[in-house]
Design an enzyme around this catalytic site. Sequence first.
Site, short mmCIF file in Angstrom:
data_model
loop_
_atom_site.label_atom_id
_atom_site.label_comp_id
_atom_site.label_asym_id
_atom_site.label_seq_id
_atom_site.Cartn_x
_atom_site.Cartn_y
_atom_site.Cartn_z
N HIS A 16 3.63 56.22 55.50
CA HIS A 16 4.90 55.57 55.83
C HIS A 16 4.65 54.34 56.68
CE1 HIS A 16 5.05 57.09 60.03
NE2 HIS A 16 4.61 58.24 59.55
N ASP A 51 7.03 52.83 58.73
CA ASP A 51 7.82 52.70 59.95
C ASP A 51 7.16 53.38 61.14
OD1 ASP A 51 8.47 55.12 58.51
OD2 ASP A 51 10.10 55.45 59.92
N ASP A 59 -0.17 56.68 64.00
CA ASP A 59 0.93 57.21 63.17
C ASP A 59 1.66 56.07 62.49
OD1 ASP A 59 2.83 58.89 62.09
OD2 ASP A 59 3.98 59.08 63.95
N GLU A 61 10.47 57.23 57.46
CA GLU A 61 9.96 58.59 57.61
C GLU A 61 10.31 59.14 58.99
OE1 GLU A 61 7.08 61.74 58.83
OE2 GLU A 61 7.45 59.78 59.73
N GLU A 62 10.26 58.29 60.00
CA GLU A 62 10.44 58.73 61.38
C GLU A 62 11.87 59.15 61.69
OE1 GLU A 62 8.11 59.43 63.22
OE2 GLU A 62 6.39 58.11 62.93
N GLU A 87 -1.25 61.34 57.40
CA GLU A 87 -0.77 61.53 58.77
C GLU A 87 -1.96 61.89 59.67
OE1 GLU A 87 2.09 61.10 60.16
OE2 GLU A 87 3.68 61.27 58.64
N HIS A 134 3.56 58.27 69.08
CA HIS A 134 4.86 58.20 69.74
C HIS A 134 4.76 57.96 71.24
CE1 HIS A 134 7.13 60.59 66.36
NE2 HIS A 134 6.14 59.84 65.87
#
Length: 383
Positions: free
Chosen positions: A70, A72, A102, A134-135, A162, A356
């Site tokens: 992904h 984003d 990520d 995705e997030e 991931e 994150h």
Amino acid sequence: MPTSRDLLADLIAFDTTSRESNLALIDFVRAYLAGLGVDSELLFNEERTKANLYARLGPDGPGGVMLSGHSDVVPVDGQPWSVPPFRMTERDGRLYGRGTADMKGFIASVLASLPRFLEQPLRLPLHIAISYDEEVGCLGVRSLVAALEGRPDRPAICLIGEPTEMRPVLGHKGKLAMRCEVHGAACHSAYAPQGVNAIEYAARLIGRLGEIGTRLAAPERHDERFDPPYSTVQTGTISGGRALNIVPAECRFDFEVRALPSDDPQRVAEELRDYAEHELLPKMRAVREDTGIRFTPLSAYPGLLTPADSPAAELLGLLCGSQDFSTVAYGTEGGLFDQAGIATVVCGPGSMDQGHKPDEFVTLEQLGRCDAMLGRLVEWMKG
């Protein structure tokens, strides 16, 4: 050709926070693929502000392997970064920047590996997929999954990169997030029985969620492949009330279910709706007919549990040099691909311990291991 480190620096420079467009990054990837002679197609959202990218190379026909990631990233707002989040910084063998772990590190490694795939006469097609949003609930990839599901030449196996610290992963829990809004009836607190206290009824619903969670945690329902080894239910936010001397007319709370692949999280929502409809609403409407309880889905994605004896797991074990398969606590787009008939496994560079967070990073060692894994995939796929 640029290395995975070089390409990661390029990808990090694009602010693809989920609230922003990802088209600048997608255009960069599309131009990079075109420079290698690889065509790609885009699947846009309704506003045409974001897009999934899909490409394939190698022979025509069904099957083959898809490498998926992904585009984003999560916001950096309010986080104490010591380096610029959207400019890659290298320090002591670590590459810092939002999305390094990520999961732009994996995407960079995939792009850097493509010349090696193109040098070979592949016996199977290689598919490339890059998604958006995705997030925020695996939203963007759904149009790509739907498109692939209807094609006779869809891939047989999907590898999602991931961050797993390059450990082979076969599963994760599914998730259902919902909002519950209780509409009661206000009155002066001195005459509380004449009103319908929305907070108190919300509390009863939250209490029922706790009871459901206790049942799901019973030892006989455990699956030790997961941590925690059972499905969980939790209430994350709640708001309601205006003043202590006013019976509150409104209350809202959000809850989520993190479900083992063997459990259906919708059953939790159905049980709560049934409790609201048959036990709480009659009591509320006995006082005021215009009261109500409303449930709204916020997001959902299915769990994943690919059998350890499947061809997809066998390939992952070969690529990783290990059959010490595990699961991860976070979710991926893998369950959606799996539901579409594309067996899915997960392995990628970096750790979600860094994802994150401020000063997110991936190590050069992890990126190198991912490059090596994709090199083994080249050898496995060549004719």
